[in-house]
Design a protein around this motif. Structure first.
Motif, PDB file in Angstrom:
ATOM      1  N   ALA A 433      49.962   2.223 -12.728  1.00  0.00           N
ATOM      2  CA  ALA A 433      49.179   3.371 -13.181  1.00  0.00           C
ATOM      3  C   ALA A 433      49.076   4.427 -12.094  1.00  0.00           C
ATOM      4  O   ALA A 433      48.767   5.592 -12.383  1.00  0.00           O
ATOM      5  CB  ALA A 433      47.780   2.915 -13.607  1.00  0.00           C
ATOM      6  N   GLY A 434      49.318   4.050 -10.843  1.00  0.00           N
ATOM      7  CA  GLY A 434      49.326   5.028  -9.770  1.00  0.00           C
ATOM      8  C   GLY A 434      50.509   5.974  -9.900  1.00  0.00           C
ATOM      9  O   GLY A 434      51.563   5.621 -10.428  1.00  0.00           O
ATOM     10  N   SER A 435      50.336   7.203  -9.404  1.00  0.00           N
ATOM     11  CA  SER A 435      51.412   8.191  -9.494  1.00  0.00           C
ATOM     12  C   SER A 435      52.526   7.910  -8.499  1.00  0.00           C
ATOM     13  O   SER A 435      53.656   8.362  -8.676  1.00  0.00           O
ATOM     14  CB  SER A 435      50.853   9.598  -9.252  1.00  0.00           C
ATOM     15  OG  SER A 435      49.883   9.916 -10.235  1.00  0.00           O
ATOM     16  N   LEU A 436      52.198   7.204  -7.436  1.00  0.00           N
ATOM     17  CA  LEU A 436      53.173   6.742  -6.447  1.00  0.00           C
ATOM     18  C   LEU A 436      52.951   5.251  -6.243  1.00  0.00           C
ATOM     19  O   LEU A 436      51.819   4.771  -6.362  1.00  0.00           O
ATOM     20  CB  LEU A 436      52.995   7.459  -5.100  1.00  0.00           C
ATOM     21  CG  LEU A 436      53.082   8.980  -5.051  1.00  0.00           C
ATOM     22  CD1 LEU A 436      52.675   9.469  -3.666  1.00  0.00           C
ATOM     23  CD2 LEU A 436      54.496   9.441  -5.372  1.00  0.00           C
ATOM     24  N   LEU A 437      54.001   4.512  -5.923  1.00  0.00           N
ATOM     25  CA  LEU A 437      53.859   3.114  -5.550  1.00  0.00           C
ATOM     26  C   LEU A 437      54.101   2.985  -4.053  1.00  0.00           C
ATOM     27  O   LEU A 437      54.974   3.652  -3.495  1.00  0.00           O
ATOM     28  CB  LEU A 437      54.848   2.234  -6.313  1.00  0.00           C
ATOM     29  CG  LEU A 437      54.669   2.162  -7.835  1.00  0.00           C
ATOM     30  CD1 LEU A 437      55.673   1.199  -8.447  1.00  0.00           C
ATOM     31  CD2 LEU A 437      53.245   1.763  -8.210  1.00  0.00           C
ATOM     32  N   VAL A 438      53.306   2.137  -3.421  1.00  0.00           N
ATOM     33  CA  VAL A 438      53.396   1.930  -1.976  1.00  0.00           C
ATOM     34  C   VAL A 438      53.612   0.453  -1.697  1.00  0.00           C
ATOM     35  O   VAL A 438      52.928  -0.401  -2.290  1.00  0.00           O
ATOM     36  CB  VAL A 438      52.118   2.418  -1.260  1.00  0.00           C
ATOM     37  CG1 VAL A 438      52.146   2.035   0.218  1.00  0.00           C
ATOM     38  CG2 VAL A 438      51.970   3.925  -1.400  1.00  0.00           C
ATOM     39  N   VAL A 439      54.556   0.153  -0.820  1.00  0.00           N
ATOM     40  CA  VAL A 439      54.774  -1.211  -0.338  1.00  0.00           C
ATOM     41  C   VAL A 439      54.496  -1.208   1.159  1.00  0.00           C
ATOM     42  O   VAL A 439      55.255  -0.625   1.934  1.00  0.00           O
ATOM     43  CB  VAL A 439      56.207  -1.703  -0.607  1.00  0.00           C
ATOM     44  CG1 VAL A 439      56.383  -3.131  -0.079  1.00  0.00           C
ATOM     45  CG2 VAL A 439      56.536  -1.638  -2.088  1.00  0.00           C
ATOM     46  N   GLN A 440      53.380  -1.804   1.563  1.00  0.00           N
ATOM     47  CA  GLN A 440      53.073  -1.954   2.980  1.00  0.00           C
ATOM     48  C   GLN A 440      53.596  -3.323   3.415  1.00  0.00           C
ATOM     49  O   GLN A 440      53.259  -4.344   2.799  1.00  0.00           O
ATOM     50  CB  GLN A 440      51.570  -1.895   3.223  1.00  0.00           C
ATOM     51  CG  GLN A 440      50.941  -0.543   2.926  1.00  0.00           C
ATOM     52  CD  GLN A 440      49.442  -0.573   3.166  1.00  0.00           C
ATOM     53  OE1 GLN A 440      48.688  -1.157   2.400  1.00  0.00           O
ATOM     54  NE2 GLN A 440      49.008   0.068   4.238  1.00  0.00           N
ATOM     55  N   THR A 441      54.411  -3.352   4.443  1.00  0.00           N
ATOM     56  CA  THR A 441      55.028  -4.623   4.810  1.00  0.00           C
ATOM     57  C   THR A 441      55.168  -4.766   6.312  1.00  0.00           C
ATOM     58  O   THR A 441      55.159  -3.776   7.057  1.00  0.00           O
ATOM     59  CB  THR A 441      56.402  -4.777   4.131  1.00  0.00           C
ATOM     60  OG1 THR A 441      56.919  -6.078   4.357  1.00  0.00           O
ATOM     61  CG2 THR A 441      57.395  -3.746   4.653  1.00  0.00           C
ATOM     62  N   ASN A 442      55.257  -6.002   6.738  1.00  0.00           N
ATOM     63  CA  ASN A 442      55.478  -6.330   8.144  1.00  0.00           C
ATOM     64  C   ASN A 442      56.613  -7.344   8.196  1.00  0.00           C
ATOM     65  O   ASN A 442      56.424  -8.524   7.913  1.00  0.00           O
ATOM     66  CB  ASN A 442      54.208  -6.912   8.766  1.00  0.00           C
ATOM     67  CG  ASN A 442      54.432  -7.400  10.181  1.00  0.00           C
ATOM     68  OD1 ASN A 442      55.445  -7.075  10.807  1.00  0.00           O
ATOM     69  ND2 ASN A 442      53.501  -8.173  10.698  1.00  0.00           N
ATOM     70  N   ASN A 443      57.796  -6.879   8.540  1.00  0.00           N
ATOM     71  CA  ASN A 443      58.978  -7.741   8.561  1.00  0.00           C
ATOM     72  C   ASN A 443      59.415  -8.113   9.967  1.00  0.00           C
ATOM     73  O   ASN A 443      60.555  -8.552  10.152  1.00  0.00           O
ATOM     74  CB  ASN A 443      60.148  -7.037   7.848  1.00  0.00           C
ATOM     75  CG  ASN A 443      59.951  -6.988   6.346  1.00  0.00           C
ATOM     76  OD1 ASN A 443      59.363  -7.884   5.768  1.00  0.00           O
ATOM     77  ND2 ASN A 443      60.414  -5.927   5.722  1.00  0.00           N
ATOM     78  N   ALA A 444      58.541  -7.916  10.942  1.00  0.00           N
ATOM     79  CA  ALA A 444      58.973  -8.109  12.330  1.00  0.00           C
ATOM     80  C   ALA A 444      59.471  -9.529  12.586  1.00  0.00           C
ATOM     81  O   ALA A 444      60.443  -9.731  13.319  1.00  0.00           O
ATOM     82  CB  ALA A 444      57.830  -7.782  13.281  1.00  0.00           C
ATOM     83  N   THR A 445      58.813 -10.509  11.980  1.00  0.00           N
ATOM     84  CA  THR A 445      59.241 -11.892  12.185  1.00  0.00           C
ATOM     85  C   THR A 445      60.667 -12.110  11.670  1.00  0.00           C
ATOM     86  O   THR A 445      61.439 -12.874  12.250  1.00  0.00           O
ATOM     87  CB  THR A 445      58.286 -12.854  11.463  1.00  0.00           C
ATOM     88  OG1 THR A 445      56.984 -12.704  12.013  1.00  0.00           O
ATOM     89  CG2 THR A 445      58.737 -14.303  11.639  1.00  0.00           C
ATOM     90  N   TYR A 446      61.007 -11.425  10.581  1.00  0.00           N
ATOM     91  CA  TYR A 446      62.302 -11.644   9.929  1.00  0.00           C
ATOM     92  C   TYR A 446      63.290 -10.507  10.206  1.00  0.00           C
ATOM     93  O   TYR A 446      64.252 -10.318   9.459  1.00  0.00           O
ATOM     94  CB  TYR A 446      62.090 -11.778   8.419  1.00  0.00           C
ATOM     95  CG  TYR A 446      61.034 -12.783   8.066  1.00  0.00           C
ATOM     96  CD1 TYR A 446      61.282 -14.143   8.199  1.00  0.00           C
ATOM     97  CD2 TYR A 446      59.770 -12.379   7.638  1.00  0.00           C
ATOM     98  CE1 TYR A 446      60.308 -15.071   7.895  1.00  0.00           C
ATOM     99  CE2 TYR A 446      58.788 -13.310   7.335  1.00  0.00           C
ATOM    100  CZ  TYR A 446      59.063 -14.650   7.466  1.00  0.00           C
ATOM    101  OH  TYR A 446      58.093 -15.575   7.164  1.00  0.00           O
TER     102      TYR A 446
END
Length: 546
Positions: A433-446
């Protein structure tokens, strides 16, 4: 004088025939065991090798190889290996194919530990065992390419939910984020993309079986050509139909900024340098503000920081609060801050995306709803910490959020998901339902493994599925901006500080997939279950008749 010949009593013809048959069966039985051993058991070495090849070929369809056309080929090879086998043999052969697929596709887990990587891969491969048994059964039914394709959806539906909320990584759909199958995500979501990808593979296997049968004289060549024509026609309709699905990109323009602060070094122990990670993101935000004032970059209307940008609780650490607040005030627009926050009782930790306003400070927030089992929380903690000392690195469990991440951020609404949640249909659908989608991520381990590019591939599919721009903010990369039609507008390198400002469309219209929700998935699951039940009943009747 002629020699008298002994006259033997005459054997009945039926007895003679039975004797010959018994002798032949005995000879066949005597040779059967060593022959089976040479062929690798009941399945036979050719089928075993075919199943392993299917898993390996399917792996190459996923990032970083990205050989997307190989996905249907891998499906076809696995089906040809399983077709006509007993269900039990199909199960273990399906497991073998699963091992060949999951071990390489999940190789990034080795950063946690080789044992964790292998155990997780074997557990995921187990889900292919019932699918293998089901494929072995339903390939005896008319129209089997449809039923076998539905079984892929059913396998992924279970694997993505059970146990501990499931692990929906490496779904067939996530190999098809830039292919002719991708637009179908806007119609039926990831499950429909999985089904159609598998269907083309199954039709390929169907054509191979028909052609082989005609060559061996089991059916007339003309009759053998008919299934090939059907397979080609349906595959063409699937691929061609995708071009008729609209992928709109218009919408109100919003200027956004994505910050990638980077981490001091690779490995699990980067969390021990929490202040350095926070300082990196604060520094990059101050730099963004300076470049905006200098006219080098347009002024953003909102800024996104990644997951774990602050592992220091800003509500308990005054220095952390002051650093974040100073950076937000400097840029002068709301910032979505990824931070770890203690629960009120201090027993757990919340993984939050916090809306931080330059005037009013921290406000609304989203708490990650799908913490990673054995990574962010420990099932059976009291037992496992005694057996595996590595789990001492998880001193407290992460709390589970209870509401979706639809938040107001500056001039628009966003739908926030955190890290692995992008793999879950429901979690992303809930925030569409949001006008934008956000993916907050932390991939430092991988970092620098296959997992970050696989996560970006998921984001690309989600953009098309929901018709939304997706902003991916990662501590160490890969950060990205994905257009609603799946095009990559920006992609960062890994383990470098970075920032990006872009004018993107903020959309409010809903796709067909949004309206249908989980209905296509459950319809395909029921189709698979019904086909297996029909095949099992038919097989039981044949056994009774024999």
């Amino acid at each position: 004088m002629p020699v008298a010949q002994e006259t033997l009593p005459e054997r009945p013809a039926a007895a003679d025939a039975a004797g010959r048959a018994g002798t032949a069966q005995a000879a066949e039985a005597g040779a059967a065991r060593p022959a089976r051993l040479r062929r690798g058991g009941r399945a036979g070495w050719p089928r075993i090798l075919l199943a392993l090849a299917g898993g390996l070929v399917l792996w190459l369809a996923f990032p970083p190889a990205d050989l997307t056309p190989l996905a249907p080929v891998g499906v076809a090879l696995l089906t040809l290996a399983l077709r006509g086998l007993p269900a039990r043999t199909g199960a273990w052969l399906g497991f073998a194919g699963g091992v060949a697929f999951f071990v390489p596709v999940l190789d990034g887990i080795v950063k946690v530990g080789p044992d964790g990587w292998i155990v997780l891969s074997l557990i995921q491969a187990l889900y292919w065992a019932p699918m293998g048994a089901g494929i072995a059964l339903v390939t005896r039914l008319p129209g089997w390419p449809v039923w076998t394709a539905a079984l892929w959806v059913a396998q992924e539906a279970v694997r993505g939910r059970v146990p501990f909320g499931g692990f929906p990584w490496a779904r067939l759909a996530f190999s098809q984020t830039a292919s002719a199958f991708t637009p179908w995500a806007a119609v039926g979501g990831a499950p429909l993309v999985t089904f159609l990808t598998a269907l083309v593979g199954e039709l390929t296997a169907y054509a191979v079986v028909a052609t082989a049968g005609a060559r061996r004289g089991l059916r007339p060549h003309r009759a053998g050509a008919r299934p090939v024509a059907v397979a080609l026609a349906v595959s063409t309709a699937v691929v061609g139909g995708a071009f008729l699905i609209p992928t709109p990109t218009g919408g109100k323009t919003v200027t956004v900024a994505v910050i990638q602060g980077n981490v001091p070094r690779l490995g699990l122990d980067f969390l021990g340098q929490r202040r350095a990670v926070l300082d990196n993101h604060v520094r990059r935000t101050h730099e963004l503000a300076a470049r905006v004032r200098a006219g080098q970059l347009p002024r953003p209307e909102l800024v996104v920081w990644p997951e774990n940008a602050s592992d220091l609780d800003p509500f308990a650490e005054p220095d952390a609060y002051a650093a974040i607040d100073g950076a937000v005030k400097d840029i002068g627009v709301p910032v979505l801050v990824g931070a770890l926050v203690d629960t009120p009782d201090g027993q757990k930790v919340e993984n939050r995306g916090i809306v931080w306003d330059p005037r009013t400070g921290p406000g609304d927030y989203y708490v990650k709803r799908h913490p990673v089992p054995f990574g962010e929380y420990l099932p059976f903690r009291s037992l496992l910490t005694k057996l595996i000392t590595r789990f001492e690195r998880i001193p407290r469990d992460f709390a589970k959020g209870t509401r979706s991440g639809v938040l107001r951020l500056g001039p628009t609404t966003i739908g926030d998901v955190i890290c692995f949640e992008v793999a879950y249909d429901k979690e992303v659908r809930d925030v569409s339902a949001g006008s934008l989608l956000v993916v907050q991520t932390n991939n430092a381990t991988y970092g620098r493994t296959s997992l970050p590019p696989q996560q970006i591939a998921m984001s690309r599919l989600r953009a098309i599925e929901h018709g939304r721009t997706i902003l991916v903010a990662a501590t160490s990369g890969i950060s990205a901006v994905v257009a609603p039609d799946g095009r990559m507008l920006y992609r960062s390198r890994e383990f470098v500080p970075d920032m990006h400002v872009a004018a993107v469309p903020a959309r409010t219209s809903r796709t067909v997939a949004d309206r249908l929700g989980a209905a296509p998935e459950w319809a395909l699951v029921l189709l698979a279950v019904g086909a297996v039940a029909a095949a099992a009943r038919s097989t039981a009747r044949q056994d009774e008749g024999n």
